[in-house]
Write a protein that holds these residues in place. Structure first.
Motif, PDB file in Angstrom:
ATOM      1  N   LEU A 193      55.893  35.359  32.104  1.00  0.00           N
ATOM      2  CA  LEU A 193      54.447  35.393  32.308  1.00  0.00           C
ATOM      3  C   LEU A 193      53.759  34.080  31.950  1.00  0.00           C
ATOM      4  N   HIS A 194      54.511  33.072  31.555  1.00  0.00           N
ATOM      5  CA  HIS A 194      53.885  31.817  31.134  1.00  0.00           C
ATOM      6  C   HIS A 194      53.093  31.157  32.257  1.00  0.00           C
ATOM      7  N   HIS A 195      53.507  31.363  33.506  1.00  0.00           N
ATOM      8  CA  HIS A 195      52.801  30.725  34.614  1.00  0.00           C
ATOM      9  C   HIS A 195      51.391  31.277  34.821  1.00  0.00           C
ATOM     10  N   LEU A 196      51.092  32.425  34.209  1.00  0.00           N
ATOM     11  CA  LEU A 196      49.748  33.006  34.378  1.00  0.00           C
ATOM     12  C   LEU A 196      48.668  32.138  33.755  1.00  0.00           C
ATOM     13  N   ARG A 197      49.053  31.243  32.860  1.00  0.00           N
ATOM     14  CA  ARG A 197      48.062  30.339  32.252  1.00  0.00           C
ATOM     15  C   ARG A 197      47.417  29.452  33.301  1.00  0.00           C
ATOM     16  N   HIS A 198      48.028  29.347  34.467  1.00  0.00           N
ATOM     17  CA  HIS A 198      47.520  28.455  35.514  1.00  0.00           C
ATOM     18  C   HIS A 198      47.074  29.229  36.751  1.00  0.00           C
ATOM     19  N   THR A 199      46.798  30.521  36.591  1.00  0.00           N
ATOM     20  CA  THR A 199      46.356  31.341  37.717  1.00  0.00           C
ATOM     21  C   THR A 199      44.958  31.889  37.465  1.00  0.00           C
ATOM     22  N   ASP A 200      44.352  32.421  38.526  1.00  0.00           N
ATOM     23  CA  ASP A 200      43.016  33.001  38.450  1.00  0.00           C
ATOM     24  C   ASP A 200      43.139  34.460  38.027  1.00  0.00           C
ATOM     25  N   ASN A 201      42.674  34.790  36.820  1.00  0.00           N
ATOM     26  CA  ASN A 201      42.833  36.166  36.327  1.00  0.00           C
ATOM     27  C   ASN A 201      41.847  37.132  36.956  1.00  0.00           C
ATOM     28  N   ASN A 202      41.086  36.667  37.936  1.00  0.00           N
ATOM     29  CA  ASN A 202      40.128  37.523  38.620  1.00  0.00           C
ATOM     30  C   ASN A 202      40.650  38.003  39.972  1.00  0.00           C
ATOM     31  N   ARG A 203      41.924  37.727  40.263  1.00  0.00           N
ATOM     32  CA  ARG A 203      42.522  38.119  41.530  1.00  0.00           C
ATOM     33  C   ARG A 203      43.648  39.116  41.300  1.00  0.00           C
ATOM     34  N   VAL A 204      44.060  39.778  42.379  1.00  0.00           N
ATOM     35  CA  VAL A 204      45.026  40.859  42.266  1.00  0.00           C
ATOM     36  C   VAL A 204      46.400  40.360  41.820  1.00  0.00           C
ATOM     37  N   TYR A 205      46.707  39.075  42.028  1.00  0.00           N
ATOM     38  CA  TYR A 205      48.037  38.594  41.646  1.00  0.00           C
ATOM     39  C   TYR A 205      48.322  38.832  40.167  1.00  0.00           C
ATOM     40  N   VAL A 206      47.374  38.507  39.306  1.00  0.00           N
ATOM     41  CA  VAL A 206      47.615  38.648  37.866  1.00  0.00           C
ATOM     42  C   VAL A 206      47.902  40.103  37.516  1.00  0.00           C
ATOM     43  N   LEU A 207      47.186  41.028  38.135  1.00  0.00           N
ATOM     44  CA  LEU A 207      47.442  42.447  37.863  1.00  0.00           C
ATOM     45  C   LEU A 207      48.829  42.849  38.348  1.00  0.00           C
ATOM     46  N   ALA A 208      49.238  42.337  39.510  1.00  0.00           N
ATOM     47  CA  ALA A 208      50.574  42.638  40.016  1.00  0.00           C
ATOM     48  C   ALA A 208      51.632  42.074  39.076  1.00  0.00           C
ATOM     49  N   ALA A 209      51.408  40.870  38.556  1.00  0.00           N
ATOM     50  CA  ALA A 209      52.358  40.263  37.625  1.00  0.00           C
ATOM     51  C   ALA A 209      52.461  41.072  36.340  1.00  0.00           C
ATOM     52  N   ILE A 210      51.330  41.570  35.850  1.00  0.00           N
ATOM     53  CA  ILE A 210      51.334  42.396  34.638  1.00  0.00           C
ATOM     54  C   ILE A 210      52.113  43.688  34.884  1.00  0.00           C
ATOM     55  N   ILE A 211      51.893  44.311  36.042  1.00  0.00           N
ATOM     56  CA  ILE A 211      52.635  45.531  36.369  1.00  0.00           C
ATOM     57  C   ILE A 211      54.129  45.244  36.385  1.00  0.00           C
ATOM     58  N   GLY A 212      54.525  44.162  37.068  1.00  0.00           N
ATOM     59  CA  GLY A 212      55.936  43.830  37.139  1.00  0.00           C
ATOM     60  C   GLY A 212      56.538  43.596  35.767  1.00  0.00           C
ATOM     61  N   HIS A 213      55.856  42.831  34.934  1.00  0.00           N
ATOM     62  CA  HIS A 213      56.345  42.558  33.582  1.00  0.00           C
ATOM     63  C   HIS A 213      56.470  43.848  32.775  1.00  0.00           C
ATOM     64  N   MET A 214      55.455  44.690  32.808  1.00  0.00           N
ATOM     65  CA  MET A 214      55.482  45.918  32.021  1.00  0.00           C
ATOM     66  C   MET A 214      56.619  46.827  32.472  1.00  0.00           C
ATOM     67  N   LEU A 215      56.849  46.916  33.776  1.00  0.00           N
ATOM     68  CA  LEU A 215      57.911  47.790  34.268  1.00  0.00           C
ATOM     69  C   LEU A 215      59.284  47.273  33.866  1.00  0.00           C
ATOM     70  N   ILE A 216      59.464  45.960  33.877  1.00  0.00           N
ATOM     71  CA  ILE A 216      60.739  45.389  33.423  1.00  0.00           C
ATOM     72  C   ILE A 216      60.979  45.746  31.959  1.00  0.00           C
ATOM     73  N   CYS A 217      59.920  45.656  31.141  1.00  0.00           N
ATOM     74  CA  CYS A 217      60.050  45.992  29.716  1.00  0.00           C
ATOM     75  C   CYS A 217      60.323  47.476  29.501  1.00  0.00           C
ATOM     76  N   LEU A 218      59.676  48.319  30.286  1.00  0.00           N
ATOM     77  CA  LEU A 218      59.784  49.761  30.105  1.00  0.00           C
ATOM     78  C   LEU A 218      61.029  50.345  30.751  1.00  0.00           C
TER      79      LEU A 218
END
Length: 329
Positions: free
Chosen positions: A258-283
């Motif tokens: 998730l380190h690349h999110l520091r350089h993305t727009d957190n107001n777009r759907v990509y960040v939410l998709a990345a969070i979902i992907g990360h959480m599912l990998i952890c869970l």
């Protein structure tokens, strides 16, 4: 101003779009699409194909013209709609898995503290529970825990015909232990309870998600709850701004993926998709969801001026990133 626009049949709707400059190759196919989608719903996808309104030197930004840019086609609008439909489907699939896993996590952690810890602020974070809830309308002032209990008991009342609820009502005076209570909670109710958990329990769940800050997790859950509602109610999501932009943790606070999110727009759907992907990998390390999402996004329709980067916030080179090439365990 009184609304005075007349009702138009499907053929007239096609004619109106054509007069405004939208190219329509097969009129019969266009009518079939309007019967399937609806003119008003499809207009959300034609909006991005309209000409920009002329802007003066000052004043509020005007909405686009009702005229379309040269080369815009009806097929492009339908393709955007159908892409959004597929995107909603894969996002909702991931969010449903997170909701179930969150029920497990909250039930397991709080259950170790006390089986009925959700009902008593003594087993939660006292300071958070005592905060004043901000509720619309002129009702009685409640604390966050009192407001949460009100919502929970309303859900419990709605679920009173469920067999497992009837069992606890009959045998245990309706006091569901937390591991059973989570089964009637909505995503929003779970998110509210996570915010009220004691630091030990909230921290344990955050560590499961490889996040060192519980408030980051709570913010993520708030954002995902809104996205879940948009997906469940078939709202447009592909280029929608985020209601509660999620907080991007420092690189020392989360996993490398998730380190690349520091350089993305957190107001777009990509960040939410990345969070979902990360959480599912952890869970669930066996998840294939990140690749499923990537497969959908790679089929973004060919529309001049639009792509996953400009409209959804996907960063350059995203397809090769660790998150989206994750191999299930």
């Amino acid at each position: 101003m009184k609304y005075a626009k007349p009702h138009l049949n499907y053929n007239a709707q096609v004619g109106l779009l054509r007069r405004r400059g939208l190219e329509i190759g097969d009129e019969r196919a266009a009518v079939r699409a309007l019967r399937r989608i609806g003119y008003y719903r499809l207009s959300a996808y034609t909006y991005v194909l309209r000409r920009p309104a002329p802007q003066g030197p000052s004043g509020p930004r005007l909405p686009p013209s009702d005229k379309f840019v040269d080369g815009a086609t009806f097929e492009q609008a339908v393709a955007l709609h159908d892409f959004d439909d597929r995107l909603r489907g894969v996002l909702l699939s991931g969010l449903q898995r997170i909701e179930v896993a969150l029920r497990v996590q909250v039930g397991y952690q709080l259950g170790k503290t006390d089986p009925h810890g959700h009902l008593d602020a003594a087993h939660l974070d006292g300071a958070r529970c005592r905060e004043v809830a901000h509720v619309r309308g002129a009702g009685p002032r409640r604390t966050l825990h009192e407001e949460w209990l009100r919502r929970f008991h309303a859900l419990l009342d709605d679920a009173r015909t469920e067999e497992f609820v009837r069992h606890f009502v009959w045998k245990y005076e309706g006091r569901l232990p937390i591991w059973a209570a989570t089964e009637i909670m909505t995503f929003g109710c779970l998110t509210g309870l996570y915010n009220l958990l004691g630091s030990r329990d909230a921290g344990a769940i955050a560590r499961t998600l490889e996040i060192k800050n519980r408030d980051v997790v709570h913010g993520w859950l708030r954002s995902l709850n809104v996205l879940r509602n948009h997906c469940a109610h078939n709202a447009r999501v592909w280029n929608r701004a985020t209601v509660y932009p999620p907080r991007i943790p420092a690189t020392t606070q989360t996993h490398l993926r998730l380190h690349h999110l520091r350089h993305t727009d957190n107001n777009r759907v990509y960040v939410l998709a990345a969070i979902i992907g990360h959480m599912l990998i952890c869970l669930d390390p066996t998840t294939n969801w990140p690749r499923q999402l990537a497969t959908v996004v790679k089929k973004f329709p060919v529309v001049p001026g639009l792509d996953p980067h400009s409209s959804m916030g996907f960063p350059e080179g995203w397809q090769g990133m660790e998150l989206w090439t994750y191999e299930p365990a």
